[in-house]
Design a protein around this motif. Structure first.
Motif, PDB file in Angstrom:
ATOM      1  N   ILE A  32      -1.064  -0.754   5.112  1.00  0.00           N
ATOM      2  CA  ILE A  32      -2.109   0.336   5.041  1.00  0.00           C
ATOM      3  C   ILE A  32      -1.912   1.651   5.889  1.00  0.00           C
ATOM      4  O   ILE A  32      -2.030   1.560   6.892  1.00  0.00           O
ATOM      5  CB  ILE A  32      -3.449  -0.236   5.026  1.00  0.00           C
ATOM      6  CG1 ILE A  32      -3.473  -1.504   4.022  1.00  0.00           C
ATOM      7  CG2 ILE A  32      -4.361   0.887   4.694  1.00  0.00           C
ATOM      8  CD1 ILE A  32      -4.722  -2.386   4.485  1.00  0.00           C
ATOM      9  N   TRP A  53      -5.534   2.756  -2.064  1.00  0.00           N
ATOM     10  CA  TRP A  53      -5.983   1.443  -1.535  1.00  0.00           C
ATOM     11  C   TRP A  53      -7.744   1.705  -0.916  1.00  0.00           C
ATOM     12  O   TRP A  53      -7.724   2.883  -0.554  1.00  0.00           O
ATOM     13  CB  TRP A  53      -5.311   1.084  -0.028  1.00  0.00           C
ATOM     14  CG  TRP A  53      -5.641  -0.438   0.333  1.00  0.00           C
ATOM     15  CD1 TRP A  53      -6.336  -0.542   1.400  1.00  0.00           C
ATOM     16  CD2 TRP A  53      -5.227  -1.481  -0.142  1.00  0.00           C
ATOM     17  NE1 TRP A  53      -6.511  -1.951   1.726  1.00  0.00           N
ATOM     18  CE2 TRP A  53      -5.907  -2.740   0.661  1.00  0.00           C
ATOM     19  CE3 TRP A  53      -4.540  -1.825  -1.224  1.00  0.00           C
ATOM     20  CZ2 TRP A  53      -5.671  -3.969   0.553  1.00  0.00           C
ATOM     21  CZ3 TRP A  53      -4.549  -3.396  -1.465  1.00  0.00           C
ATOM     22  CH2 TRP A  53      -4.792  -4.212  -0.440  1.00  0.00           C
ATOM     23  N   HIS A  82      -5.916  -5.502  -6.466  1.00  0.00           N
ATOM     24  CA  HIS A  82      -5.785  -5.487  -4.901  1.00  0.00           C
ATOM     25  C   HIS A  82      -6.598  -6.570  -4.557  1.00  0.00           C
ATOM     26  O   HIS A  82      -7.694  -7.107  -5.000  1.00  0.00           O
ATOM     27  CB  HIS A  82      -6.564  -4.321  -4.567  1.00  0.00           C
ATOM     28  CG  HIS A  82      -5.986  -2.972  -4.985  1.00  0.00           C
ATOM     29  ND1 HIS A  82      -6.121  -2.560  -6.177  1.00  0.00           N
ATOM     30  CD2 HIS A  82      -5.277  -2.111  -4.350  1.00  0.00           C
ATOM     31  CE1 HIS A  82      -5.317  -1.311  -6.136  1.00  0.00           C
ATOM     32  NE2 HIS A  82      -4.765  -1.030  -4.839  1.00  0.00           N
TER      33      HIS A  82
END
Length: 122
Positions: A32, A53, A82
């Motif tokens: 991330i 995200w 996700h």
């Protein structure tokens, strides 16, 4: 279940056996990049391979494994979800997929979303 092969978009993911609707195809761990690093990331080639995200889609995630190699289609046979807790992107068959068929996702997340994407399709 799948293999990477050359295709008209460079590389793609192809089924090596029949895959049933709803079947998990791949669980990709992610790295991330927080929104504060977006200004650096957007100037790299990796920007074409990340997924938005977070609850507000402000961060980016690079899917490891084969996750960033699934090509786009407005008529996808797969979808992705996700998993924020496990920090993975999970790819599932949206329709039955036959052996030899390319596994495609809609980059807009929703399989029925036909909004323009950030690049022109060949």
């Amino acid at each position: 279940m799948f293999e990477v092969k050359e295709c008209k978009y460079g590389k793609g993911i192809f089924a090596t056996r029949d895959i049933k609707k709803g079947e998990l195809i791949h669980e990709a761990p992610v790295i991330i990049a927080p929104r504060t690093e977006y200004k650096y990331l957007k100037n790299t080639m990796f920007m074409d391979y990340v997924f938005w995200w977070g609850k507000d889609n402000k961060d980016c995630a690079l899917a490891l494994g084969y996750g960033s190699l699934f090509n786009h289609s407005y008529k996808p046979n797969a979808l992705y979800k996700h998993d924020f807790e496990r920090k993975t992107i999970n790819f599932f068959a949206h329709t039955p997929i036959e052996a030899g068929e390319e596994i495609l996702i809609n980059y807009n997340y929703d399989p029925d979303d036909d909004s323009p994407i950030w690049f022109d399709l060949i």
